[in-house]
Design a protein around this motif. Structure first.
Motif, PDB file in Angstrom:
ATOM      1  N   PRO A 128      40.029  57.279  45.168  1.00 17.91           N
ATOM      2  CA  PRO A 128      38.490  56.858  44.934  1.00 17.91           C
ATOM      3  C   PRO A 128      38.128  55.654  44.075  1.00 17.91           C
ATOM      4  O   PRO A 128      37.471  54.770  44.479  1.00 17.91           O
ATOM      5  CB  PRO A 128      37.846  57.895  44.946  1.00 17.91           C
ATOM      6  N   ALA A 129      38.662  55.753  42.928  1.00 21.65           N
ATOM      7  CA  ALA A 129      38.541  54.768  42.070  1.00 21.65           C
ATOM      8  C   ALA A 129      39.258  53.685  42.431  1.00 21.65           C
ATOM      9  O   ALA A 129      38.629  52.376  42.465  1.00 21.65           O
ATOM     10  CB  ALA A 129      39.237  55.337  40.618  1.00 21.65           C
ATOM     11  N   GLY A 130      40.306  53.641  43.216  1.00 20.83           N
ATOM     12  CA  GLY A 130      41.193  52.373  43.660  1.00 20.83           C
ATOM     13  C   GLY A 130      40.274  51.683  44.850  1.00 20.83           C
ATOM     14  O   GLY A 130      40.416  50.616  45.022  1.00 20.83           O
ATOM     15  N   ALA A 131      39.725  52.594  45.585  1.00 22.31           N
ATOM     16  CA  ALA A 131      38.881  52.213  46.775  1.00 22.31           C
ATOM     17  C   ALA A 131      37.644  51.374  46.247  1.00 22.31           C
ATOM     18  O   ALA A 131      37.264  50.254  46.767  1.00 22.31           O
ATOM     19  CB  ALA A 131      38.326  53.262  47.429  1.00 22.31           C
ATOM     20  N   GLU A 132      37.112  51.981  45.121  1.00 19.58           N
ATOM     21  CA  GLU A 132      35.941  51.092  44.571  1.00 19.58           C
ATOM     22  C   GLU A 132      36.275  49.747  44.077  1.00 19.58           C
ATOM     23  O   GLU A 132      35.626  48.833  44.131  1.00 19.58           O
ATOM     24  CB  GLU A 132      35.278  51.886  43.665  1.00 19.58           C
ATOM     25  N   ALA A 133      37.363  49.892  43.530  1.00 18.29           N
ATOM     26  CA  ALA A 133      37.965  48.428  42.912  1.00 18.29           C
ATOM     27  C   ALA A 133      38.510  47.464  43.938  1.00 18.29           C
ATOM     28  O   ALA A 133      38.775  46.445  43.702  1.00 18.29           O
ATOM     29  CB  ALA A 133      38.989  48.907  41.897  1.00 18.29           C
TER      30      ALA A 133
END
Length: 300
Positions: A128-133
């Motif tokens: 999810p952090a990668g998706a936000e970035a």
């Protein structure tokens, strides 16, 4: 050249970040209404529109991304009474970013092709952090012309894009990817529990594995729960893991190949789900295996 209008269904842990990057990078975005209003309202504040049904989204979009849990949901979203197929038209592309059953994907592709609608599969790698970035990876199964249409929108949320082959190829590769990662999870859970049974703590285990050839990103997020008790270090539910391993087993059966290791991994997640722990995250499999072996969490 003008950008395709994008529809997005499934603005959850992964989908919210993907949709956010699409709207922030200039795509006209329509999202599907959902009872969980927080991510939808955030996307609307950023400039997205909202639709009440998949049928309505199909009418407002050139490309529709799906980021949901299972093939059952994908089939309902596409084939349901107010589904994408009912509102679609020739030239529409539906791109399924879920981890899905490839046999279902291929059947849906045939149905949609009769109406001039193209289906592609682009399951995800990342967090999810990668998706936000905007730093996910995508493994894409699509006709070359469809892939060329999709690539600019996928580039809004992915930094690594691999066109695997025709429709279904992405979902097949994603299941192999998840077989490996969830296999790691099952191995870690059993190894950590066995370690405790013979007098080695998780911290002892981690001091040896971290930084060694056996270390990897999956290991680090997994141990974020085991060592640091961060519940959000690795946000993927045990129920989803069990679903994915059922799909892996079915793919093996369809191919005529015996896959004993995949079935053993599947059984580990089946234990967790049958114990009522399905909504907990994958690293918490360690707690389930530990409890079955008589290792209490308070002992760690």
């Amino acid at each position: 050249m003008s950008k395709d209008r994008i529809g997005f269904i499934g603005a959850g842990l992964m989908g919210h970040g993907m949709a956010k990057n699409l709207v922030e990078k200039g795509f006209q975005l329509t999202v599907l209404a959902h009872r969980n209003r927080a991510p939808i309202d955030d996307l609307i504040r950023r400039g997205a529109g909202e639709a009440a049904t998949p049928r309505e989204i199909a009418g407002k979009s050139d490309v529709v991304f799906l980021c949901v849990t299972s093939s059952t949901q994908v089939e309902e979203i596409i084939l349901g009474r107010d589904g994408l197929m009912a509102g679609g038209r020739e030239g529409l592309i539906i791109c399924d970013c879920s981890t899905a059953d490839p046999s279902s994907t291929l059947r849906l592709g045939d149905r949609l092709q009769e109406q001039g609608i193209a289906l592609a599969d682009a399951p995800l790698g990342g967090t999810p952090a990668g998706a936000e970035a905007g730093q996910l990876s995508a493994m894409v199964g699509a006709d070359p012309a469809v892939f060329a249409r999709l690539k600019p929108a996928i580039e809004a949320w992915a930094t690594k894009i691999v066109h695997i082959g025709p429709l279904g190829s992405g979902h097949k590769m994603k299941l192999l990817n998840n077989f490996l990662s969830l296999g790691y999870g099952a191995l870690y859970a059993e190894a950590l529990t066995l370690g405790e049974k013979v007098g080695l703590s998780p911290k002892d285990f981690d001091r040896v594995i971290r930084g060694s050839r056996m270390d990897c990103g999956f290991y680090q997020t997994f141990m974020g729960w085991v060592i640091d008790e961060n519940p959000n270090a690795h946000q993927f539910t045990l129920a989803n893991a069990y679903k994915d391993m059922r799909y892996v087993a079915a793919m093996g059966d369809d191919s005529g190949m015996a896959n004993p290791l995949a079935n053993a991994v599947k059984s580990s997640y089946a234990l967790a789900v049958s114990s009522g722990e399905g909504e907990r995250y994958v690293p918490m499999l360690t707690d389930v295996i530990g409890q079955l072996a008589g290792v209490a969490k308070s002992d760690k």
